[in-house]
Design a protein around this motif. Structure first.
Motif, mmCIF file in Angstrom:
data_model
loop_
_atom_site.group_PDB
_atom_site.id
_atom_site.type_symbol
_atom_site.label_atom_id
_atom_site.label_comp_id
_atom_site.label_asym_id
_atom_site.label_seq_id
_atom_site.Cartn_x
_atom_site.Cartn_y
_atom_site.Cartn_z
ATOM 1 N N LEU A 101 -22.093 -16.439 -26.274
ATOM 2 C CA LEU A 101 -23.160 -15.708 -26.329
ATOM 3 C C LEU A 101 -24.298 -16.469 -25.625
ATOM 4 O O LEU A 101 -25.254 -15.709 -24.771
ATOM 5 C CB LEU A 101 -23.697 -15.806 -28.066
ATOM 6 C CG LEU A 101 -24.969 -15.015 -28.256
ATOM 7 C CD1 LEU A 101 -25.150 -13.703 -27.789
ATOM 8 C CD2 LEU A 101 -25.267 -15.182 -29.706
ATOM 9 N N ALA A 102 -24.413 -17.782 -25.517
ATOM 10 C CA ALA A 102 -25.201 -18.704 -24.910
ATOM 11 C C ALA A 102 -25.042 -18.232 -23.470
ATOM 12 O O ALA A 102 -26.087 -18.231 -22.828
ATOM 13 C CB ALA A 102 -24.800 -20.110 -25.137
ATOM 14 N N ILE A 103 -23.945 -18.146 -22.851
ATOM 15 C CA ILE A 103 -23.895 -17.900 -21.490
ATOM 16 C C ILE A 103 -24.478 -16.552 -21.148
ATOM 17 O O ILE A 103 -25.020 -16.396 -20.034
ATOM 18 C CB ILE A 103 -22.628 -18.132 -21.068
ATOM 19 C CG1 ILE A 103 -22.044 -19.525 -20.959
ATOM 20 C CG2 ILE A 103 -21.989 -17.462 -19.707
ATOM 21 C CD1 ILE A 103 -20.436 -19.686 -20.865
ATOM 22 N N GLY A 104 -24.309 -15.718 -22.010
ATOM 23 C CA GLY A 104 -24.578 -14.281 -21.940
ATOM 24 C C GLY A 104 -26.025 -14.227 -21.668
ATOM 25 O O GLY A 104 -26.625 -13.521 -20.984
ATOM 26 N N VAL A 105 -26.877 -14.668 -22.571
ATOM 27 C CA VAL A 105 -28.424 -14.621 -22.714
ATOM 28 C C VAL A 105 -29.019 -15.560 -21.661
ATOM 29 O O VAL A 105 -30.097 -15.340 -21.374
ATOM 30 C CB VAL A 105 -28.878 -14.833 -24.007
ATOM 31 C CG1 VAL A 105 -28.177 -13.875 -25.184
ATOM 32 C CG2 VAL A 105 -28.455 -16.593 -24.611
ATOM 33 N N SER A 106 -28.367 -16.439 -20.942
ATOM 34 C CA SER A 106 -28.959 -17.388 -20.075
ATOM 35 C C SER A 106 -28.368 -17.163 -18.474
ATOM 36 O O SER A 106 -29.071 -17.540 -17.634
ATOM 37 C CB SER A 106 -28.575 -18.635 -20.527
ATOM 38 O OG SER A 106 -27.366 -19.061 -20.437
ATOM 39 N N MET A 107 -27.375 -16.448 -18.289
ATOM 40 C CA MET A 107 -26.837 -16.300 -16.873
ATOM 41 C C MET A 107 -26.236 -14.742 -16.508
ATOM 42 O O MET A 107 -25.327 -14.729 -15.787
ATOM 43 C CB MET A 107 -25.371 -17.212 -17.048
ATOM 44 C CG MET A 107 -25.683 -18.756 -17.278
ATOM 45 S SD MET A 107 -24.244 -19.767 -17.005
ATOM 46 C CE MET A 107 -24.908 -21.415 -17.924
ATOM 47 N N ALA A 108 -26.590 -13.936 -17.427
ATOM 48 C CA ALA A 108 -26.171 -12.724 -16.968
ATOM 49 C C ALA A 108 -26.681 -11.826 -16.066
ATOM 50 O O ALA A 108 -26.478 -10.765 -15.676
ATOM 51 C CB ALA A 108 -26.051 -11.597 -18.378
ATOM 52 N N ILE A 152 -20.380 -21.873 -11.945
ATOM 53 C CA ILE A 152 -21.053 -22.613 -12.879
ATOM 54 C C ILE A 152 -20.850 -21.985 -14.176
ATOM 55 O O ILE A 152 -20.920 -22.678 -15.446
ATOM 56 C CB ILE A 152 -22.603 -22.409 -12.493
ATOM 57 C CG1 ILE A 152 -23.013 -23.051 -11.149
ATOM 58 C CG2 ILE A 152 -23.695 -22.932 -13.643
ATOM 59 C CD1 ILE A 152 -24.424 -22.872 -10.429
ATOM 60 N N GLY A 153 -21.103 -20.751 -14.476
ATOM 61 C CA GLY A 153 -20.644 -20.078 -15.706
ATOM 62 C C GLY A 153 -19.524 -20.262 -16.286
ATOM 63 O O GLY A 153 -19.246 -20.916 -17.749
ATOM 64 N N THR A 154 -18.214 -20.227 -15.383
ATOM 65 C CA THR A 154 -17.010 -20.496 -16.258
ATOM 66 C C THR A 154 -16.975 -22.120 -16.496
ATOM 67 O O THR A 154 -16.126 -22.684 -17.349
ATOM 68 C CB THR A 154 -16.043 -20.147 -15.166
ATOM 69 O OG1 THR A 154 -16.160 -18.858 -14.800
ATOM 70 C CG2 THR A 154 -14.426 -20.287 -15.788
ATOM 71 N N GLY A 155 -17.487 -22.893 -15.421
ATOM 72 C CA GLY A 155 -17.516 -24.218 -15.825
ATOM 73 C C GLY A 155 -18.140 -24.694 -16.912
ATOM 74 O O GLY A 155 -17.742 -25.492 -17.633
ATOM 75 N N ALA A 156 -19.410 -24.113 -17.432
ATOM 76 C CA ALA A 156 -20.106 -24.336 -18.442
ATOM 77 C C ALA A 156 -19.186 -23.857 -19.840
ATOM 78 O O ALA A 156 -19.011 -24.601 -20.864
ATOM 79 C CB ALA A 156 -21.301 -23.481 -18.707
ATOM 80 N N LEU A 157 -18.456 -22.899 -19.704
ATOM 81 C CA LEU A 157 -17.677 -22.366 -21.010
ATOM 82 C C LEU A 157 -16.471 -23.205 -21.227
ATOM 83 O O LEU A 157 -16.228 -23.595 -22.425
ATOM 84 C CB LEU A 157 -17.107 -20.781 -20.469
ATOM 85 C CG LEU A 157 -15.984 -20.318 -21.549
ATOM 86 C CD1 LEU A 157 -16.671 -20.164 -22.956
ATOM 87 C CD2 LEU A 157 -15.458 -19.174 -20.695
ATOM 88 N N GLY A 176 -27.873 1.009 -27.570
ATOM 89 C CA GLY A 176 -27.273 -0.420 -27.229
ATOM 90 C C GLY A 176 -28.316 -0.696 -26.286
ATOM 91 O O GLY A 176 -29.269 -0.213 -25.664
ATOM 92 N N GLU A 177 -28.393 -2.097 -25.853
ATOM 93 C CA GLU A 177 -29.276 -2.758 -24.933
ATOM 94 C C GLU A 177 -28.351 -3.964 -24.573
ATOM 95 O O GLU A 177 -27.321 -4.173 -24.988
ATOM 96 C CB GLU A 177 -30.403 -3.157 -25.497
ATOM 97 C CG GLU A 177 -30.553 -3.994 -26.646
ATOM 98 C CD GLU A 177 -31.829 -4.234 -27.250
ATOM 99 O OE1 GLU A 177 -32.751 -4.745 -26.715
ATOM 100 O OE2 GLU A 177 -32.032 -3.847 -28.395
ATOM 101 N N ASN A 178 -29.201 -4.955 -23.625
ATOM 102 C CA ASN A 178 -28.434 -6.070 -23.248
ATOM 103 C C ASN A 178 -27.903 -7.096 -24.289
ATOM 104 O O ASN A 178 -26.791 -7.473 -24.258
ATOM 105 C CB ASN A 178 -29.153 -6.870 -22.028
ATOM 106 C CG ASN A 178 -29.333 -6.128 -20.650
ATOM 107 O OD1 ASN A 178 -28.546 -5.433 -20.558
ATOM 108 N ND2 ASN A 178 -30.593 -6.235 -20.024
#
Length: 244
Positions: free
Chosen positions: A152-159, A118-123, A52-54
């Motif tokens: 997925l978009a939030i994960g690859v950009s804000m994690a 920001i992350g939750t607002g985007a979601l 596994g990985e990010n």
């Protein structure tokens, strides 16, 4: 006879109160989310990134959210050979991060809080756009898939800072579990008392995202009554032309 017995059994076992039905659906949906999401994290950490990985973690949570929504939306160990069996909260061999989020080194509570807002607002913005019938929206039955892709978009950009809990249920419950399962109260002290950030931040971010969508998109939708008047006007003109 068997069909009648089955119907009788179903009537006796079925729950009729909506609040209980919704509770059971949300309970199962959250379980599925945590099962696939935290499972992908566990596989990555415990295999030391051999299995596994990010990116696999992002897909684990994406699919977990999607399946949880499909499951509940219509109604409302491996530690023995890792770190010598020690349940460590922070550091190279930490395993508490499998279940709950922890900030990266040197991340302040304020920056982490802003990150979660920001992350939750985007979601929430994405979800509202997806289910908004007056907007383009998503095809019927495809909403969970598109919401999952939003995760997925939030994960690859804000994690980078702390993962992307963006949901109190995803973080607080698993953190309480680790506290009782052997990691102890260090799970609440770590990161300068980080535990409240992924609980309060998403609440603030969710409200902020909903307000922004309402003010910038939903408030400006054409009124339904006006559309009906226009349709009736067109219909009257058509009938008048037909009579003439």
């Amino acid at each position: 006879m068997e069909l009648e017995n089955f119907r009788n059994l179903r009537e006796r076992c079925s729950v009729r109160r909506d609040i209980i039905r919704e509770f059971l659906a949300e309970l199962l949906g959250t379980f599925v989310l945590i099962l696939f999401g935290c499972g992908s994290v566990a596989q990555t950490i415990l295999s030391r990134e051999k299995h596994g990985e990010n990116l696999t973690i992002h897909f684990g949570f994406t699919l977990g959210v999607m399946l949880a929504v499909y499951m509940a939306g219509g109604v409302s160990g491996a530690f023995a050979n890792f770190a010598d069996g020690k349940q460590i909260v922070v550091g190279e061999n930490a395993t508490a991060g499998i279940f709950a989020s922890y900030p990266r080194e040197n991340l302040s509570l304020l920056n982490g809080f802003i990150d979660q807002v920001i992350g939750t607002g985007a979601l929430v913005l994405c979800i509202l756009a997806i289910v908004d019938k007056k907007n383009i929206g998503a095809p019927k039955g495809m909403e969970p898939l598109v919401i999952g892709l939003s995760i997925l978009a939030i994960g690859v950009s804000m994690a980078l800072n702390c993962g992307y809990p963006i949901n109190p249920a995803r973080d607080l419950g698993p953190r309480l579990f680790t506290a009782m399962a052997g990691w102890g109260l260090e799970v609440f002290r770590a990161g300068n008392g980080w535990w409240w950030v992924p609980v309060v931040g998403p609440m603030v971010g969710g409200v902020a995202g909903a307000v922004i969508y309402f003010l910038m998109i939903e408030l400006h939708h054409p009124e339904l009554e006006k559309n009906l008047e226009d349709d009736n006007s067109i219909k009257d003109k058509y009938e008048l032309n037909t009579v003439n």
